[in-house]
Design a protein around this motif. Structure first.
Motif, PDB file in Angstrom:
ATOM      1  N   SER A   1       0.839  -1.181   0.000  1.00  0.00           N
ATOM      2  CA  SER A   1       0.000   0.000   0.000  1.00  0.00           C
ATOM      3  C   SER A   1       0.877   1.236   0.000  1.00  0.00           C
ATOM      4  O   SER A   1       2.085   1.170   0.178  1.00  0.00           O
ATOM      5  CB  SER A   1      -0.907   0.006   1.238  1.00  0.00           C
ATOM      6  N   GLY A   2       0.265   2.369  -0.197  1.00  0.00           N
ATOM      7  CA  GLY A   2       1.003   3.619  -0.154  1.00  0.00           C
ATOM      8  C   GLY A   2       1.024   4.306  -1.494  1.00  0.00           C
ATOM      9  O   GLY A   2       0.379   3.886  -2.455  1.00  0.00           O
ATOM     10  N   ILE A   3       1.802   5.360  -1.571  1.00  0.00           N
ATOM     11  CA  ILE A   3       1.847   6.142  -2.803  1.00  0.00           C
ATOM     12  C   ILE A   3       2.787   5.531  -3.822  1.00  0.00           C
ATOM     13  O   ILE A   3       2.895   6.026  -4.930  1.00  0.00           O
ATOM     14  CB  ILE A   3       2.233   7.609  -2.522  1.00  0.00           C
TER      15      ILE A   3
ATOM     16  N   THR B   1       8.510  12.776  -0.051  1.00  0.00           N
ATOM     17  CA  THR B   1       7.754  12.192   1.050  1.00  0.00           C
ATOM     18  C   THR B   1       8.247  12.635   2.428  1.00  0.00           C
ATOM     19  O   THR B   1       7.503  12.565   3.395  1.00  0.00           O
ATOM     20  CB  THR B   1       7.791  10.655   0.983  1.00  0.00           C
TER      21      THR B   1
ATOM     22  N   ARG C   1      -0.624   4.305   7.901  1.00  0.00           N
ATOM     23  CA  ARG C   1      -0.058   5.364   7.065  1.00  0.00           C
ATOM     24  C   ARG C   1       1.088   6.051   7.788  1.00  0.00           C
ATOM     25  O   ARG C   1       1.114   6.108   9.008  1.00  0.00           O
ATOM     26  CB  ARG C   1      -1.109   6.430   6.760  1.00  0.00           C
ATOM     27  N   SER C   2       2.016   6.597   7.010  1.00  0.00           N
ATOM     28  CA  SER C   2       3.079   7.406   7.603  1.00  0.00           C
ATOM     29  C   SER C   2       2.575   8.797   7.914  1.00  0.00           C
ATOM     30  O   SER C   2       2.997   9.416   8.878  1.00  0.00           O
ATOM     31  CB  SER C   2       4.259   7.516   6.635  1.00  0.00           C
TER      32      SER C   2
ATOM     33  N   SER D   1      -0.413   9.413   2.628  1.00  0.00           N
ATOM     34  CA  SER D   1       0.681   8.528   2.239  1.00  0.00           C
ATOM     35  C   SER D   1       0.194   7.165   1.778  1.00  0.00           C
ATOM     36  O   SER D   1       0.970   6.360   1.270  1.00  0.00           O
ATOM     37  CB  SER D   1       1.677   8.346   3.383  1.00  0.00           C
ATOM     38  N   ASP D   2      -1.087   6.892   1.940  1.00  0.00           N
ATOM     39  CA  ASP D   2      -1.632   5.626   1.461  1.00  0.00           C
ATOM     40  C   ASP D   2      -2.184   5.755   0.052  1.00  0.00           C
ATOM     41  O   ASP D   2      -2.782   4.838  -0.476  1.00  0.00           O
ATOM     42  CB  ASP D   2      -2.713   5.115   2.417  1.00  0.00           C
ATOM     43  N   GLY D   3      -1.970   6.912  -0.570  1.00  0.00           N
ATOM     44  CA  GLY D   3      -2.421   7.118  -1.944  1.00  0.00           C
ATOM     45  C   GLY D   3      -3.865   7.552  -2.060  1.00  0.00           C
ATOM     46  O   GLY D   3      -4.391   7.731  -3.145  1.00  0.00           O
TER      47      GLY D   3
END
Length: 184
Positions: free
Chosen positions: A149-151, A160, A176-177, A181-183
């Motif tokens: 997952s993520g961008i 980032t 998520r960070s 950040s999970d898109g």
């Protein structure tokens, strides 16, 4: 607090009259006060509060501009940890020097084939020295997104890092960070 954020607090047993003398299973507050008179937990001399602990945590994470930045014995100023050369020297928790992968120099002589790809060429017969590797001239190696997952795996740390370093205690979001950040 951000949506989906989880909050956890650790408690510290304060000094108090409940345990004036040490015994099995019980600490002795008067003994502790005498052994550690400068402790921030000491109700006579200390200023230990939940707010100060949060400020110190945020100062340690990134230099939050609160009272935690003025705590001298944590060796953090504006998010830069300085351990005096013991292990890392100085380390910027704000990642202000994060690389821009668009600026990666590619080539031979130890350089990668691209920002996301090591040089796959051989250094030649009898050599194991990466500086003997020629420039990769094969078909373009196109990096592909990774599973998860993520961008995406192709995001540059310079893009980032501001989101990662903007986190504060109690603002973390599960999975998520940082927000986005999970898109999503």
């Amino acid at each position: 607090m951000a949506s989906g954020a989880a909050t956890r607090s650790a408690t510290v047993v304060p000094f108090g009259p409940s345990s004036p003398r040490p015994s099995l299973g019980h600490r002795g507050d008067r003994v502790l006060q005498a052994c550690f008179p400068a402790s921030p937990l000491n109700p006579v001399t200390g200023d230990y509060t939940e707010g100060l602990v949060e400020d110190v945590g945020n100062a340690v994470f990134r230099g939050a501009g609160g009272p935690g930045d003025s705590v001298t014995n944590i060796n953090v100023s504006n998010g830069v940890v300085n351990d005096g050369g013991y292990f890392f020297g100085s380390y910027d928790l704000n990642f202000s020097d994060a690389p821009d992968l668009g600026d990666v120099e590619a080539g031979g002589e130890g350089l990668p084939a691209g920002a996301y790809v090591p040089n796959p060429t051989s250094p030649g017969p009898g050599s194991v020295n990466p500086f003997d590797k020629p420039i990769y001239t094969g078909p373009p190696i196109i990096p592909t997104p990774q599973y998860g997952s993520g961008i995406g795996a192709l995001a540059s740390p310079s893009d980032t890092s501001p989101g990662v370093s903007s986190g504060r205690l109690h603002d973390y979001i599960k999975g998520r960070s940082y927000a986005g950040s999970d898109g999503r």
